[in-house]
Design an enzyme around this catalytic site. Structure first.
Site, mmCIF file in Angstrom:
data_model
loop_
_atom_site.group_PDB
_atom_site.id
_atom_site.type_symbol
_atom_site.label_atom_id
_atom_site.label_comp_id
_atom_site.label_asym_id
_atom_site.label_seq_id
_atom_site.Cartn_x
_atom_site.Cartn_y
_atom_site.Cartn_z
ATOM 1 N N GLU A 40 0.805 3.787 1.911
ATOM 2 C CA GLU A 40 1.245 4.126 3.265
ATOM 3 C C GLU A 40 2.437 3.274 3.678
ATOM 4 O OE1 GLU A 40 -3.371 4.068 3.299
ATOM 5 O OE2 GLU A 40 -1.733 3.104 2.227
ATOM 6 N N CYS A 87 -2.344 -0.751 7.582
ATOM 7 C CA CYS A 87 -1.587 0.494 7.424
ATOM 8 C C CYS A 87 -1.789 1.420 8.618
ATOM 9 C CB CYS A 87 -1.974 1.193 6.127
ATOM 10 S SG CYS A 87 -1.380 0.328 4.654
ATOM 11 N N HIS A 140 0.839 -1.193 0.000
ATOM 12 C CA HIS A 140 0.000 0.000 0.000
ATOM 13 C C HIS A 140 0.879 1.250 0.000
ATOM 14 C CE1 HIS A 140 -3.838 -2.093 1.705
ATOM 15 N NE2 HIS A 140 -3.402 -2.623 0.573
#
Length: 156
Positions: free
Chosen positions: A86, A115, A84
Site C-alpha cells: 500500500e 497503511c 508495504h
C-alpha cells in the site's frame, strides 16, 4: 454472422484482484507477499508490492530481522527493511504525478494501521481486499474515516 464467445469475462473486481495477486509475486518479503492496485474509473493508476526501497538490498537476500527476532505478524513494522504494498502503490502514484484522490485500492490483504492512515490521507475512498491481516485498528481507522471496505472471494 458473428459467433458468440462462450468464455466468461472476469468482473472488474476479479480483474483488479487478479492483477494484485500477480503483482504480489514480485514481493521479496519472506513472511507475506502482498500486492496492491490503485484504480480509478476502471483504469489502473499504479501498482505496488511489499519490498525494500529502491537501491536497498531486499529481504530475500539480506534476511528478515523481524523473523529472526520472532516478532509476531502485525507488530514492530518499524524494524522491517521493506515497504508495504500500500505504501509503494501510493509512492508510485506520487512519483509519477498521479492523483490518488477518489480512487479504489485493491489489496491482497487488509492493510495494517500505518497503511490505513496513509490510505485515508491519500484520499482513497474504497479498499477491496482478498485476505485478512491481524490489525483490527486498521479497520477501525478506515471505518471512522468512512473509507468503504469490501472483501471479495478468490476467483476460480
Amino acid at each position: 454472422m458473428v459467433k458468440k464467445d462462450k468464455s466468461k469475462r472476469p468482473s472488474w473486481d476479479e480483474y483488479f484482484m487478479k492483477a494484485a495477486s500477480l503483482i504480489c509475486e514480485r514481493s521479496t518479503c519472506l513472511r507475506r507477499k502482498v500486492g496492491a492496485v490503485l484504480v480509478k474509473d476502471k483504469h489502473i493508476l499504479a501498482t505496488g508490492y511489499n519490498g525494500a526501497p529502491m537501491g536497498i538490498e531486499h529481504c530475500d537476500v539480506a534476511g528478515c530481522l523481524r523473523q529472526a527476532q520472532g516478532v509476531p505478524s502485525g507488530q514492530r513494522h518499524e524494524i522491517c527493511r521493506g515497504l508495504h504494498a500500500e505504501q509503494n502503490v501510493i509512492l508510485q502514484a506520487a512519483l509519477h504525478g498521479v492523483s490518488t484522490k477518489g480512487s479504489s485500492l485493491y489489496i491482497t490483504h487488509t492493510p495494517c494501521s500505518i497503511c490505513a492512515k496513509m490510505i485515508i490521507n491519500a484520499g482513497i475512498i474504497e479498499v477491496v481486499v482478498l485476505e485478512e491481516y491481524p490489525d483490527k485498528m486498521a479497520i477501525e481507522f478506515l471505518k471512522a474515516a468512512k473509507v468503504k471496505i469490501r472483501k471479495v472471494s478468490k476467483s476460480k
